[in-house]
Design a protein around this motif. Structure first.
Motif, PDB file in Angstrom:
ATOM      1  N   ILE A   2     -16.915  17.829  38.938  1.00 51.49           N
ATOM      2  CA  ILE A   2     -16.297  16.718  38.233  1.00 51.49           C
ATOM      3  C   ILE A   2     -16.056  17.168  36.795  1.00 51.49           C
ATOM      4  CG2 ILE A   2     -16.548  14.311  37.535  1.00 51.49           C
ATOM      5  CD1 ILE A   2     -18.767  14.102  39.718  1.00 51.49           C
ATOM      6  N   GLU A   3     -14.831  17.018  36.319  1.00 47.80           N
ATOM      7  CA  GLU A   3     -14.511  17.375  34.940  1.00 47.80           C
ATOM      8  C   GLU A   3     -13.972  16.155  34.225  1.00 47.80           C
ATOM      9  OE1 GLU A   3     -12.321  20.866  34.135  1.00 47.80           O
ATOM     10  OE2 GLU A   3     -13.117  21.935  35.876  1.00 47.80           O
ATOM     11  N   MET A   4     -14.484  15.895  33.021  1.00 52.37           N
ATOM     12  CA  MET A   4     -14.018  14.753  32.244  1.00 52.37           C
ATOM     13  C   MET A   4     -14.408  14.925  30.785  1.00 52.37           C
ATOM     14  SD  MET A   4     -16.791  11.850  33.493  1.00 52.37           S
ATOM     15  CE  MET A   4     -15.633  11.325  34.687  1.00 52.37           C
ATOM     16  N   THR A   5     -13.834  14.061  29.958  1.00 61.48           N
ATOM     17  CA  THR A   5     -14.179  14.065  28.543  1.00 61.48           C
ATOM     18  C   THR A   5     -15.419  13.182  28.355  1.00 61.48           C
ATOM     19  OG1 THR A   5     -12.821  12.141  28.038  1.00 61.48           O
ATOM     20  CG2 THR A   5     -11.767  14.317  27.879  1.00 61.48           C
ATOM     21  N   ALA A   6     -16.043  13.320  27.194  1.00 57.98           N
ATOM     22  CA  ALA A   6     -17.222  12.500  26.897  1.00 57.98           C
ATOM     23  C   ALA A   6     -16.858  11.015  26.857  1.00 57.98           C
ATOM     24  CB  ALA A   6     -17.838  12.937  25.571  1.00 57.98           C
ATOM     25  N   THR A   7     -15.674  10.702  26.393  1.00 54.32           N
ATOM     26  CA  THR A   7     -15.231   9.302  26.343  1.00 54.32           C
ATOM     27  C   THR A   7     -15.105   8.723  27.743  1.00 54.32           C
ATOM     28  OG1 THR A   7     -14.034   9.747  24.305  1.00 54.32           O
ATOM     29  CG2 THR A   7     -13.403   7.766  25.516  1.00 54.32           C
ATOM     30  N   ASP A  12     -17.615   5.461  32.500  1.00 57.07           N
ATOM     31  CA  ASP A  12     -17.970   5.409  33.919  1.00 57.07           C
ATOM     32  C   ASP A  12     -19.304   6.109  34.214  1.00 57.07           C
ATOM     33  OD1 ASP A  12     -15.586   4.102  34.587  1.00 57.07           O
ATOM     34  OD2 ASP A  12     -14.516   6.012  34.633  1.00 57.07           O
ATOM     35  N   LEU A  13     -20.249   6.047  33.311  1.00 57.74           N
ATOM     36  CA  LEU A  13     -21.477   6.826  33.437  1.00 57.74           C
ATOM     37  C   LEU A  13     -22.195   6.588  34.764  1.00 57.74           C
ATOM     38  CD1 LEU A  13     -23.563   8.752  32.227  1.00 57.74           C
ATOM     39  CD2 LEU A  13     -24.670   6.744  31.207  1.00 57.74           C
ATOM     40  N   PHE A  14     -22.457   5.343  35.096  1.00 58.61           N
ATOM     41  CA  PHE A  14     -23.236   5.063  36.298  1.00 58.61           C
ATOM     42  C   PHE A  14     -22.488   5.437  37.573  1.00 58.61           C
ATOM     43  CE2 PHE A  14     -25.095   2.265  33.073  1.00 58.61           C
ATOM     44  CZ  PHE A  14     -26.392   2.747  33.111  1.00 58.61           C
ATOM     45  N   ARG A  30     -16.123  17.828  28.487  1.00 59.72           N
ATOM     46  CA  ARG A  30     -15.458  18.449  27.346  1.00 59.72           C
ATOM     47  C   ARG A  30     -15.608  17.541  26.138  1.00 59.72           C
ATOM     48  NH1 ARG A  30     -12.041  18.246  31.286  1.00 59.72           N
ATOM     49  NH2 ARG A  30     -10.669  16.774  30.229  1.00 59.72           N
ATOM     50  N   ARG A  31     -16.015  18.129  25.013  1.00 66.75           N
ATOM     51  CA  ARG A  31     -16.133  17.363  23.767  1.00 66.75           C
ATOM     52  C   ARG A  31     -15.852  18.286  22.594  1.00 66.75           C
ATOM     53  NH1 ARG A  31     -18.163  12.793  21.305  1.00 66.75           N
ATOM     54  NH2 ARG A  31     -19.395  13.126  19.424  1.00 66.75           N
ATOM     55  N   ARG A  32     -14.855  17.946  21.819  1.00 67.83           N
ATOM     56  CA  ARG A  32     -14.482  18.698  20.616  1.00 67.83           C
ATOM     57  C   ARG A  32     -14.290  20.182  20.896  1.00 67.83           C
ATOM     58  NH1 ARG A  32     -18.630  15.796  16.411  1.00 67.83           N
ATOM     59  NH2 ARG A  32     -17.702  13.742  16.597  1.00 67.83           N
ATOM     60  N   LYS A  34     -15.588  22.030  23.177  1.00 67.12           N
ATOM     61  CA  LYS A  34     -16.717  22.700  23.830  1.00 67.12           C
ATOM     62  C   LYS A  34     -16.985  22.045  25.170  1.00 67.12           C
ATOM     63  CE  LYS A  34     -18.782  24.097  19.507  1.00 67.12           C
ATOM     64  NZ  LYS A  34     -19.950  24.113  18.654  1.00 67.12           N
ATOM     65  N   VAL A  35     -17.641  22.802  26.045  1.00 63.66           N
ATOM     66  CA  VAL A  35     -17.896  22.321  27.399  1.00 63.66           C
ATOM     67  C   VAL A  35     -19.389  22.358  27.687  1.00 63.66           C
ATOM     68  CG1 VAL A  35     -17.467  22.745  29.845  1.00 63.66           C
ATOM     69  CG2 VAL A  35     -15.651  23.134  28.180  1.00 63.66           C
ATOM     70  N   VAL A  36     -19.884  21.282  28.288  1.00 65.68           N
ATOM     71  CA  VAL A  36     -21.277  21.198  28.732  1.00 65.68           C
ATOM     72  C   VAL A  36     -21.251  20.945  30.228  1.00 65.68           C
ATOM     73  CG1 VAL A  36     -23.429  19.914  28.536  1.00 65.68           C
ATOM     74  CG2 VAL A  36     -21.997  20.231  26.530  1.00 65.68           C
ATOM     75  N   THR A  37     -22.117  21.649  30.969  1.00 69.20           N
ATOM     76  CA  THR A  37     -22.161  21.488  32.418  1.00 69.20           C
ATOM     77  C   THR A  37     -23.519  20.966  32.846  1.00 69.20           C
ATOM     78  OG1 THR A  37     -20.615  23.318  32.682  1.00 69.20           O
ATOM     79  CG2 THR A  37     -21.868  22.668  34.622  1.00 69.20           C
ATOM     80  N   PHE A  38     -23.518  19.985  33.734  1.00 70.14           N
ATOM     81  CA  PHE A  38     -24.737  19.433  34.305  1.00 70.14           C
ATOM     82  C   PHE A  38     -24.712  19.633  35.808  1.00 70.14           C
ATOM     83  CE2 PHE A  38     -24.046  17.002  30.446  1.00 70.14           C
ATOM     84  CZ  PHE A  38     -25.312  16.983  29.880  1.00 70.14           C
ATOM     85  N   ASP A  39     -25.843  20.030  36.369  1.00 65.84           N
ATOM     86  CA  ASP A  39     -25.965  20.177  37.813  1.00 65.84           C
ATOM     87  C   ASP A  39     -26.786  19.026  38.359  1.00 65.84           C
ATOM     88  OD1 ASP A  39     -24.575  22.619  37.978  1.00 65.84           O
ATOM     89  OD2 ASP A  39     -26.364  23.689  37.328  1.00 65.84           O
ATOM     90  N   ALA A  40     -26.376  18.510  39.499  1.00 62.37           N
ATOM     91  CA  ALA A  40     -27.106  17.422  40.140  1.00 62.37           C
ATOM     92  C   ALA A  40     -28.303  18.000  40.884  1.00 62.37           C
ATOM     93  CB  ALA A  40     -26.202  16.670  41.110  1.00 62.37           C
TER      94      ALA A  40
END
Length: 90
Positions: A2-7, A12-14, A30-32, A34-40
């Motif tokens: 899943i790729e999306m912006t912080a906004t 749709d967080l939940f 993606r934010r400013r 930069k990219v942050v990745t989270f694994d479930a």
């Protein structure tokens, strides 16, 4: 993935969390520029219980043998440093 912006994530967080838990997909935010990745990864109660059991086992060992006779108030054991104001000139 899943790729999306912080906004978009904030909106749709939940829903995103539920989707990650159901599908096991990773999340890339993606934010400013930069990219942050989270694994479930679902942490089960058994994993937490294993950590607690490991901690309890370490606590059951008690004080180390070499530290059993340590007295923090004993200044005659030679382990303390001497200091005088001349040691720290200003």
């Amino acid at each position: 993935m899943i790729e999306m912006t912080a906004t978009d994530l904030r909106k749709d967080l939940f829903r995103v969390i539920d989707r990650m838990l159901e599908t096991g997909e990773s999340l890339r935010i993606r934010r400013r520029g930069k990219v942050v990745t989270f694994d479930a990864r679902v942490v089960t109660d058994t994993a937490m219980e294993a950590r607690i059991a490991k901690f309890d086992a370490a606590m059951a060992l008690g004080v180390r043998d070499d530290a059993a006779d340590f007295d923090p108030g004993d200044i005659t054991d030679g382990a303390h440093l001497e200091w005088t104001p001349e040691d720290n000139p200003r």
